[in-house]
Each structure stands twice: as structure tokens, then as C-alpha cells.
Design an enzyme around this catalytic site. Sequence first.
Site, mmCIF file in Angstrom:
data_model
loop_
_atom_site.group_PDB
_atom_site.id
_atom_site.type_symbol
_atom_site.label_atom_id
_atom_site.label_comp_id
_atom_site.label_asym_id
_atom_site.label_seq_id
_atom_site.Cartn_x
_atom_site.Cartn_y
_atom_site.Cartn_z
ATOM 1 N N PHE A 92 -14.526 -80.740 -6.875
ATOM 2 C CA PHE A 92 -13.756 -81.734 -5.742
ATOM 3 C C PHE A 92 -13.742 -80.589 -4.355
ATOM 4 O O PHE A 92 -13.467 -79.289 -4.658
ATOM 5 C CB PHE A 92 -12.236 -81.623 -5.599
ATOM 6 C CG PHE A 92 -11.478 -82.363 -5.011
ATOM 7 C CD1 PHE A 92 -11.422 -83.239 -4.745
ATOM 8 C CD2 PHE A 92 -10.222 -81.103 -4.537
ATOM 9 C CE1 PHE A 92 -10.467 -83.932 -3.901
ATOM 10 C CE2 PHE A 92 -9.506 -81.603 -3.677
ATOM 11 C CZ PHE A 92 -9.299 -83.123 -3.440
ATOM 12 N N ALA A 93 -13.905 -81.033 -3.246
ATOM 13 C CA ALA A 93 -14.358 -79.333 -1.940
ATOM 14 C C ALA A 93 -13.595 -80.570 -1.040
ATOM 15 O O ALA A 93 -13.728 -81.225 -0.175
ATOM 16 C CB ALA A 93 -15.617 -79.805 -1.799
ATOM 17 N N GLU A 125 -3.710 -76.459 -5.579
ATOM 18 C CA GLU A 125 -3.604 -77.243 -5.180
ATOM 19 C C GLU A 125 -2.298 -76.973 -4.272
ATOM 20 O O GLU A 125 -1.296 -77.794 -4.363
ATOM 21 C CB GLU A 125 -3.376 -77.556 -6.315
ATOM 22 C CG GLU A 125 -3.846 -77.809 -8.124
ATOM 23 C CD GLU A 125 -4.789 -79.510 -7.498
ATOM 24 O OE1 GLU A 125 -4.071 -79.879 -7.445
ATOM 25 O OE2 GLU A 125 -5.748 -78.849 -8.613
ATOM 26 N N SER A 165 3.003 -72.039 -2.462
ATOM 27 C CA SER A 165 4.494 -73.075 -2.749
ATOM 28 C C SER A 165 5.025 -73.588 -1.398
ATOM 29 O O SER A 165 5.720 -73.850 -1.453
ATOM 30 C CB SER A 165 5.091 -71.483 -3.228
ATOM 31 O OG SER A 165 4.685 -71.356 -4.494
ATOM 32 N N GLN A 173 7.104 -56.594 -19.779
ATOM 33 C CA GLN A 173 8.079 -55.290 -19.613
ATOM 34 C C GLN A 173 8.634 -55.221 -21.445
ATOM 35 O O GLN A 173 9.028 -53.990 -21.144
ATOM 36 C CB GLN A 173 9.328 -56.441 -18.934
ATOM 37 C CG GLN A 173 10.422 -55.396 -18.238
ATOM 38 C CD GLN A 173 9.707 -54.157 -17.022
ATOM 39 O OE1 GLN A 173 8.402 -54.119 -16.747
ATOM 40 N NE2 GLN A 173 9.966 -52.967 -17.462
HETATM 41 C C1 FAD Z 1 -7.976 -70.208 -7.969
HETATM 42 C C2 FAD Z 1 -7.807 -71.032 -6.906
HETATM 43 C C3 FAD Z 1 -9.009 -72.657 -7.173
HETATM 44 C C4 FAD Z 1 -9.440 -73.489 -6.065
HETATM 45 N N1 FAD Z 1 -9.947 -74.938 -7.087
HETATM 46 C C5 FAD Z 1 -10.219 -75.351 -5.283
HETATM 47 C C6 FAD Z 1 -11.116 -76.407 -4.768
HETATM 48 O O1 FAD Z 1 -11.211 -76.766 -6.247
HETATM 49 N N2 FAD Z 1 -10.909 -77.654 -4.565
HETATM 50 C C7 FAD Z 1 -10.488 -76.826 -3.156
HETATM 51 O O2 FAD Z 1 -10.886 -77.950 -2.138
HETATM 52 N N3 FAD Z 1 -9.566 -76.081 -2.838
HETATM 53 C C8 FAD Z 1 -9.790 -75.392 -3.835
HETATM 54 N N4 FAD Z 1 -8.681 -73.973 -3.848
HETATM 55 C C9 FAD Z 1 -8.960 -74.093 -1.933
HETATM 56 C C10 FAD Z 1 -6.858 -73.696 -2.174
HETATM 57 O O3 FAD Z 1 -6.011 -75.241 -2.365
HETATM 58 C C11 FAD Z 1 -6.177 -73.114 -0.813
HETATM 59 O O4 FAD Z 1 -6.269 -71.487 -0.871
HETATM 60 C C12 FAD Z 1 -4.851 -73.551 -1.048
HETATM 61 O O5 FAD Z 1 -5.094 -74.724 -0.245
HETATM 62 C C13 FAD Z 1 -4.635 -72.616 0.084
HETATM 63 O O6 FAD Z 1 -5.185 -72.008 1.669
HETATM 64 P P1 FAD Z 1 -5.684 -70.986 1.601
HETATM 65 O O7 FAD Z 1 -6.148 -69.849 0.904
HETATM 66 O O8 FAD Z 1 -6.822 -70.993 3.045
HETATM 67 O O9 FAD Z 1 -4.925 -70.128 2.880
HETATM 68 P P2 FAD Z 1 -4.133 -70.539 3.791
HETATM 69 O O10 FAD Z 1 -4.110 -71.538 4.024
HETATM 70 O O11 FAD Z 1 -4.631 -69.746 5.265
HETATM 71 O O12 FAD Z 1 -2.679 -69.514 3.917
HETATM 72 C C14 FAD Z 1 -2.743 -68.370 3.803
HETATM 73 C C15 FAD Z 1 -0.632 -68.187 3.477
HETATM 74 O O13 FAD Z 1 -0.051 -68.482 4.110
HETATM 75 C C16 FAD Z 1 1.164 -69.392 4.112
HETATM 76 N N5 FAD Z 1 1.557 -70.601 5.363
HETATM 77 C C17 FAD Z 1 0.150 -71.091 5.376
HETATM 78 N N6 FAD Z 1 0.645 -72.430 6.760
HETATM 79 C C18 FAD Z 1 2.107 -72.093 6.162
HETATM 80 C C19 FAD Z 1 2.826 -73.213 7.301
HETATM 81 N N7 FAD Z 1 3.108 -73.697 7.983
HETATM 82 N N8 FAD Z 1 3.980 -72.468 7.203
HETATM 83 C C20 FAD Z 1 4.384 -71.257 6.305
HETATM 84 N N9 FAD Z 1 3.182 -70.661 5.434
HETATM 85 C C21 FAD Z 1 1.871 -71.164 5.700
HETATM 86 C C22 FAD Z 1 0.477 -70.184 2.746
HETATM 87 O O14 FAD Z 1 1.593 -71.233 2.078
HETATM 88 C C23 FAD Z 1 -0.374 -69.261 2.650
HETATM 89 O O15 FAD Z 1 0.528 -68.192 0.806
HETATM 90 C C24 FAD Z 1 -8.541 -73.075 -5.067
HETATM 91 C C25 FAD Z 1 -7.810 -72.017 -4.950
HETATM 92 C C26 FAD Z 1 -7.753 -71.178 -5.790
HETATM 93 C C27 FAD Z 1 -6.870 -69.901 -5.468
#
Ligand code: FAD
Length: 383
Positions: free
Chosen positions: A123-124, A364, A367, A337
Amino acid sequence: MKIELTPELEEMRAQVRRFTERELEPLAGEIDATGEIPQKAWDLMRDAGYLGMRLPEEYGGASASLSAMCLVLEELSRSHRVFTGLIDATSGLTPSAFVRHGSLEQRERYVRKLATGEMRAAFALTEPGAGSDSAAISTSATRADGGWIINGRKHFISSGHLADVVMVMTVTDAQKRARGGITALLVERNTPGFSVTRVDTTIGSAAWKLAELTFENCFVPDSAVMGKVGEGFKIAMESLTDGRMAVACCCIGAADRLLEMATAHAQQRVTFGKPLAERQAIQWMLADTAVDIATARALAYETLRQIEAGKNIGSAASMCKLYSSEMIGRVTDRAIQIFGGQGLIRGFPIERFYRDVRHYRIGEGTSEVHRMLIARDLLQTRC
Ligand SMILES: Cc1cc2nc3c(=O)[nH]c(=O)nc-3n(C[C@H](O)[C@H](O)[C@H](O)COP(=O)(O)OP(=O)(O)OC[C@H]3O[C@@H](n4cnc5c(N)ncnc54)[C@H](O)[C@@H]3O)c2cc1C
């Protein structure tokens, strides 16, 4: 406190637990040593009927409910997180979209093979420029004779490197975006213009890989549209609700195993002449963990019950995902711990759980994103 599902599901729990302990657990060491998932794991899961379990029986699946799949994920998570990825690739976000929105042609082409594990799906949605703000994706699909031409880049795609088919979210109307301008397109491995340009590993098990997928003038026919043109964001969000429940149950399963291990260790390890289990400091850690697990399980099972009853659950799936993913962080920390130095030693399962579960607060929906969704729901319903 024992929080039960239906008697049928509880019976299924006993079967999955036996299967996981006898068949899968012995593979965990090999997975950690090689950073790869052995074919044997796929074969065992297929023969036990867990691959493609949510797919319809007429296509070789088990027509399992979301609750049944979550229960299996909970039990697999007691052993090693990577086993849950096998269900993800055959019954997760993309396979379940086939069931809800796939055309007859798409079902015939993919679903039977997904059910046997012969095909795997990914899923991309996420891109370097769009993670939490998923409606900001820039991968585009432009109209061409008889189909669509995709350009763009996705990253962090679980199992993207081994998927036979990827459901790719693309912008087909830049004005409308999430409101009818995003379309889900199915892209098969080996389609000209589609390539896996990088494979990343994380702090967790090296066998769980995240791929970067690049699309350069990649043509797909009209038959590759999942659902209708413009429905992609809706399809993605629907699939993600199931995904959130799945993550919640994975966290519960891992926490349950850690509590079992920490309790056994506390009873057996003697310091200053007494087992750790007789020390109040340790008892409180075990008690807090038991409360954490019971709370997460009660919330998740009740939400699953309401989903199965067709109720509108509002932001409850976000609550389950948020609570459980933060709960497992507390639980792994306490387990380390209680185990002391042994908890940190490579090759001993506790440190692997500690590294593996960290991603549950990010994948997914982070938090923070789930708090946003819960607050939005709260403010809308209280206004
Ligand atoms: C193990 C793993 C598997 C994954 N598998 C898939 C997959 O199969 N397909 C897919 O499409 N994606 C996948 N992902 C991607 C995942 O969905 C994203 O990493 C996630 O949605 C967060 O996006 P980002 O990493 O770009 O972080 P960012 O969006 O850049 O966020 C960085 C930080 O800022 C915080 N933040 C962002 N906006 C706000 C706001 N408005 N207010 C407060 N805080 C904020 C976030 O909570 C986070 O702490 C996967 C990620 C991981 C780690």
C-alpha cells in the site's frame, strides 16, 4: 482480568497460540540472524490458513472477520513482529480494498493468488513530502490513451520491495485533492517505469523492510483503477481504519508476552535473598502493565464488536491505536527494567521487542495525528 471475545474466537486463539509457539517461534532466531523472512514461514502460514484469511472463501480465503484477523495478529505478535507482515501483505490494506472495491477482473487477477500467498501486495501513500499530511501527496497520474501515466516517488512502503502488486495513491485532480482528486491505481511489479529505488531497514527487525518506489512515466491501463477515479483518498482512509485496529491488537499481543516473561523472571530472580516478585517496586511495575493491557484490550475488543455490528465508531479506531501503541512503549520499558542487564542483551527477545514496537507510534498515523482526529471528532460531536 480476562477480557474475552466470542467463544469461537477464544477457541481460535488457542489454535493460533499453539501454531505460533510450535511452528513459528523456532524461526524467530533465524529471522533475526539473517534479516530475512524464510519461505518456510510463508508456507506454514499458508498451510494453517492465515494468509489471505480476510479474503472471500470463493477466492480461496477464509472470509474471516476483522476481529478474527486481529486475534491472529495479536497471537503472532507474542512471537515476532515480522509474522504479522505476512498477513499484512495478503490480507491487509490493499487486499481488503480488493474485497471492498475491486472489479471482477481485478478480483480474478489478484485475490486468488493473494489468498495462497503466491502474490503479495503493498500500500503506497506516504511520500518524502507527505507523511502525516497525506492529502499533500504529489505523485501524479495523468490521462493517456486507455489509461494513466504515473510520475512520482513513494517511500517507507512496507514490503514494497517484494510486492507483486502495489496500490498507489496518485493525484488525478490537483484542485480537488482529498475531495475527489486522488485515485488509487494498481501497479504490478515489472511494469515499465516502476522501480524499487531503495530498501531501508529501521531500528526494528531487519526483516521488516521499507521500500522507496519510483514511478517515471509509468503507464497503467484503465483497468488498474481501484474503485472509481477520484475515490482513492476515501479507499485509503477506509483501509486505514482496519489497519489501526490491527496495530492495536499487535501491541496488545506483544505486551501480553512481555508481561508473561517479566512475571516469570521476577518470580525466579533472587536479589538480596528474595525473589524480585516480593519487592513492591517490581510488583507495581507488573501491576501497571496488567492494567495497561486490560485497558487496551477492553477498548480494542469493544471497538471491534461495534465494527462487526456495523456501528459508526467515530474516532474509536484512533483511540485504540493511540492507546495501545503508547501502552506497548511503557510495557517494554518496564520489562527491560525488570530484566536488568539481561533485558538489554542482543539476541535475547526483550531488546528486540523494545526496538520493534517503537514504530507503532509512527506507522498507520502518528500519535499526534490520532490525537488530532480524536479531538476533531470530539469537538464536532460536542458543538
Ligand atoms: C514501520 C513503518 C511502516 C510503514 N509502512 C507504510 C506503508 O506500507 N505505506 C505507506 O504509505 N506508509 C507507510 N509508512 C509511513 C507512515 O505512514 C508515516 O511515516 C507516518 O504517516 C508519518 O509520516 P512522516 O514519517 O512523514 O512524519 P511527519 O509527517 O513528517 O511527522 C513528523 C512528526 O511531526 C508530527 N506532526 C506532523 N504534523 C503535525 C501536526 N499538525 N501537529 C502536531 N504534530 C505533527 C508527527 O506526529 C511526527 O511526530 C510506514 C512507516 C513506518 C515507520
